[in-house]
Design a protein around this motif. Structure first.
Motif, PDB file in Angstrom:
ATOM      1  N   SER A  94     -27.877   2.455 -11.456  1.00 49.32           N
ATOM      2  CA  SER A  94     -27.623   3.901 -11.574  1.00 49.32           C
ATOM      3  C   SER A  94     -28.421   4.493 -12.729  1.00 49.32           C
ATOM      4  CB  SER A  94     -26.132   4.155 -11.818  1.00 49.32           C
ATOM      5  OG  SER A  94     -25.938   5.503 -12.225  1.00 49.32           O
ATOM      6  N   PRO A 150     -24.220   3.587  -3.274  1.00 51.60           N
ATOM      7  CA  PRO A 150     -22.758   3.432  -3.274  1.00 51.60           C
ATOM      8  C   PRO A 150     -21.993   4.649  -3.776  1.00 51.60           C
ATOM      9  CG  PRO A 150     -23.719   2.214  -5.109  1.00 51.60           C
ATOM     10  CD  PRO A 150     -24.868   2.771  -4.312  1.00 51.60           C
ATOM     11  N   LEU A 161      -9.914   7.051  -4.949  1.00 47.95           N
ATOM     12  CA  LEU A 161     -10.964   8.027  -5.236  1.00 47.95           C
ATOM     13  C   LEU A 161     -11.820   8.140  -3.982  1.00 47.95           C
ATOM     14  CD1 LEU A 161     -13.017   8.425  -8.440  1.00 47.95           C
ATOM     15  CD2 LEU A 161     -14.175   8.398  -6.235  1.00 47.95           C
ATOM     16  N   LYS A 185     -11.780  14.185 -14.182  1.00 48.27           N
ATOM     17  CA  LYS A 185     -12.622  13.142 -14.796  1.00 48.27           C
ATOM     18  C   LYS A 185     -14.070  13.596 -14.714  1.00 48.27           C
ATOM     19  CE  LYS A 185     -14.339   8.503 -13.828  1.00 48.27           C
ATOM     20  NZ  LYS A 185     -15.002   8.401 -12.515  1.00 48.27           N
ATOM     21  N   VAL A 239     -19.535  -1.525  -9.503  1.00 50.83           N
ATOM     22  CA  VAL A 239     -19.889  -1.628  -8.086  1.00 50.83           C
ATOM     23  C   VAL A 239     -20.162  -3.099  -7.783  1.00 50.83           C
ATOM     24  CG1 VAL A 239     -21.464  -0.907  -6.250  1.00 50.83           C
ATOM     25  CG2 VAL A 239     -20.926   0.683  -8.114  1.00 50.83           C
ATOM     26  N   TYR A 269     -23.123  -0.009 -13.752  1.00 55.27           N
ATOM     27  CA  TYR A 269     -23.818  -0.374 -12.524  1.00 55.27           C
ATOM     28  C   TYR A 269     -25.307  -0.182 -12.809  1.00 55.27           C
ATOM     29  CZ  TYR A 269     -25.362   0.024  -7.628  1.00 55.27           C
ATOM     30  OH  TYR A 269     -26.013  -0.133  -6.422  1.00 55.27           O
ATOM     31  N   ALA A 310     -13.770  13.350  -4.972  1.00 54.38           N
ATOM     32  CA  ALA A 310     -15.105  13.295  -5.579  1.00 54.38           C
ATOM     33  C   ALA A 310     -16.136  13.568  -4.487  1.00 54.38           C
ATOM     34  CB  ALA A 310     -15.331  11.936  -6.222  1.00 54.38           C
ATOM     35  N   GLY A 311     -17.386  13.598  -4.880  1.00 53.74           N
ATOM     36  CA  GLY A 311     -18.466  13.748  -3.911  1.00 53.74           C
ATOM     37  C   GLY A 311     -18.972  15.172  -3.830  1.00 53.74           C
ATOM     38  N   GLY A 312     -20.045  15.453  -4.560  1.00 58.92           N
ATOM     39  CA  GLY A 312     -20.698  16.757  -4.432  1.00 58.92           C
ATOM     40  C   GLY A 312     -19.892  17.927  -4.959  1.00 58.92           C
ATOM     41  N   LEU A 353     -16.631   2.290 -14.493  1.00 57.52           N
ATOM     42  CA  LEU A 353     -16.985   2.265 -13.060  1.00 57.52           C
ATOM     43  C   LEU A 353     -17.825   1.015 -12.770  1.00 57.52           C
ATOM     44  CD1 LEU A 353     -18.356   5.299 -11.052  1.00 57.52           C
ATOM     45  CD2 LEU A 353     -19.328   3.032 -10.774  1.00 57.52           C
ATOM     46  N   GLY A 364     -22.786  14.604 -10.815  1.00 59.70           N
ATOM     47  CA  GLY A 364     -24.016  15.394 -10.670  1.00 59.70           C
ATOM     48  C   GLY A 364     -23.811  16.901 -10.795  1.00 59.70           C
ATOM     49  N   THR A 417     -23.917  10.506  -5.299  1.00 56.73           N
ATOM     50  CA  THR A 417     -25.015  11.027  -4.469  1.00 56.73           C
ATOM     51  C   THR A 417     -25.081  12.551  -4.477  1.00 56.73           C
ATOM     52  OG1 THR A 417     -23.592  11.182  -2.535  1.00 56.73           O
ATOM     53  CG2 THR A 417     -24.754   9.088  -2.878  1.00 56.73           C
ATOM     54  N   ASP A 449     -13.113  14.378  -9.572  1.00 53.58           N
ATOM     55  CA  ASP A 449     -14.082  13.609 -10.350  1.00 53.58           C
ATOM     56  C   ASP A 449     -15.460  14.192 -10.070  1.00 53.58           C
ATOM     57  OD1 ASP A 449     -15.415  11.662 -11.753  1.00 53.58           O
ATOM     58  OD2 ASP A 449     -15.103  10.089 -10.271  1.00 53.58           O
TER      59      ASP A 449
HETATM   60  O1  LIG Z   1     -22.733   8.177 -10.877  1.00 54.72           O
HETATM   61  C1  LIG Z   1     -23.329   7.221 -10.383  1.00 54.72           C
HETATM   62  O2  LIG Z   1     -24.519   7.004 -10.618  1.00 54.72           O
HETATM   63  C2  LIG Z   1     -22.602   6.292  -9.460  1.00 54.72           C
HETATM   64  C3  LIG Z   1     -23.247   5.143  -9.052  1.00 54.72           C
HETATM   65  C4  LIG Z   1     -22.618   4.269  -8.195  1.00 54.72           C
HETATM   66  C5  LIG Z   1     -21.336   4.528  -7.728  1.00 54.72           C
HETATM   67  C6  LIG Z   1     -20.691   5.682  -8.119  1.00 54.72           C
HETATM   68  C7  LIG Z   1     -21.288   6.577  -8.984  1.00 54.72           C
HETATM   69  N1  LIG Z   1     -20.666   7.740  -9.392  1.00 54.72           N
HETATM   70  C8  LIG Z   1     -19.457   8.244  -8.811  1.00 54.72           C
HETATM   71  O3  LIG Z   1     -19.777   8.965  -7.641  1.00 54.72           O
HETATM   72  C9  LIG Z   1     -18.834   9.987  -7.421  1.00 54.72           C
HETATM   73  C10 LIG Z   1     -19.456  11.291  -6.996  1.00 54.72           C
HETATM   74  O4  LIG Z   1     -20.507  11.690  -7.805  1.00 54.72           O
HETATM   75  P1  LIG Z   1     -21.180  13.141  -7.637  1.00 54.72           P
HETATM   76  O5  LIG Z   1     -20.249  14.121  -8.317  1.00 54.72           O
HETATM   77  O6  LIG Z   1     -21.315  13.415  -6.173  1.00 54.72           O
HETATM   78  O7  LIG Z   1     -22.483  13.066  -8.354  1.00 54.72           O
HETATM   79  C11 LIG Z   1     -18.047  10.092  -8.689  1.00 54.72           C
HETATM   80  O8  LIG Z   1     -16.822   9.466  -8.387  1.00 54.72           O
HETATM   81  C12 LIG Z   1     -18.726   9.233  -9.691  1.00 54.72           C
HETATM   82  O9  LIG Z   1     -17.721   8.598 -10.442  1.00 54.72           O
END
Ligand SMILES: O=C(O)c1ccccc1N[C@@H]1O[C@H](COP(=O)(O)O)[C@@H](O)[C@H]1O
Length: 216
Positions: free
Chosen positions: A38, A137, A128, A9, A65, A35, A160-162, A63, A184, A140, A181
């Motif tokens: 964001s 949230p 997720l 995704k 929040v 959200y 997900a996450g970084g 998505l 950024g 990041t 997923d």
């Molecule tokens: O993308 C956003 O701005 C966001 C805002 C609030 C909650 C979730 C958000 N995004 C989700 O965050 C994860 C990880 O993102 P990253 O790859 O670390 O930038 C991903 O699941 C997005 O769906």
């Protein structure tokens, strides 16, 4: 057994050219952020227009929040979402009440009991997992300790996450998730995706799939 294909995704789509590029590189799903705080947030009409351009067999994920139910209903009335992503502190009853498939985001901390979370969110299509940040949230760009994921749950996990093209193959080989997923890690600015980064990310995912299948 067939070689597994990690589903992908690409989240935080705000522009039609980014959506087309995401689909062109092979994303299974695109995410729209409802959200408002964001930098990747979209409005209802914007998301509805983006969805119109979506090709068959690519899922649209919304998505949220801690949105109020009436806000989610207002989106659903106009945007043909295939899946809802709850990224706040939503209780299971709220996630279930829209009659749509949904996934629950869990912000990972060392004391999280993922087995208990999975049991709590009965009906979820998957968990997720994102990094925990006390001030934001999600989205990041931070990673968390993948060692916190019980292997038994791997097939239910969307990691997900970084994530980015440099680390996603290792993530797939180590965690063996159902899907990944990214937001950024494929951008050139917040809310603006980079076609080259999306393409390299997808190549790295396929590299991870080969590594997880023991083909290198
Ligand atoms: O993308 C956003 O701005 C966001 C805002 C609030 C909650 C979730 C958000 N995004 C989700 O965050 C994860 C990880 O993102 P990253 O790859 O670390 O930038 C991903 O699941 C997005 O769906």
């Amino acid at each position: 057994m067939q070689q597994p294909r990690t589903r992908v995704k690409i989240c935080g789509i705000t522009r039609s050219e980014d959506l087309e590029a995401a689909v062109a590189v092979g994303a299974d799903a695109v995410g729209f952020v409802f959200y408002p705080p964001s930098p990747r947030a979209v409005g209802i009409e914007q998301a509805a227009a983006l969805c119109q351009a979506l090709k068959p067999f690519v899922s649209a994920v919304g998505l949220f929040v801690d949105a109020r139910p009436e806000e989610i209903e207002a989106v659903l009335a106009q945007v043909p979402l295939d899946l809802l992503q709850f990224h706040g502190d939503e209780p299971p009853e709220l996630c279930r009440r829209f009659g749509r498939r949904w996934i629950k985001a869990i912000r990972m901390r060392p004391d999280i009991d993922l087995e208990a979370e999975y049991a709590r969110f009965v009906g979820t299509a998957g968990l997720l997992l994102d990094a925990y940040d006390p001030n934001r949230p999600g989205g990041t760009g931070q990673r968390f300790d993948w060692g916190l994921i019980p292997p038994r749950l791997a097939s239910k996990i969307i990691l997900a996450g970084g994530l980015d093209a440099r680390n996603v193959a290792e993530a797939i080989a180590q965690v063996r998730p159902y899907g990944v997923d990214v937001s950024g890690g494929v951008e050139r600015a917040k809310g603006i995706k980079d076609p080259e980064r999306m393409a390299s990310f997808m190549r790295a995912v396929r590299d991870g799939d080969r590594r997880r299948a023991g083909i290198s």
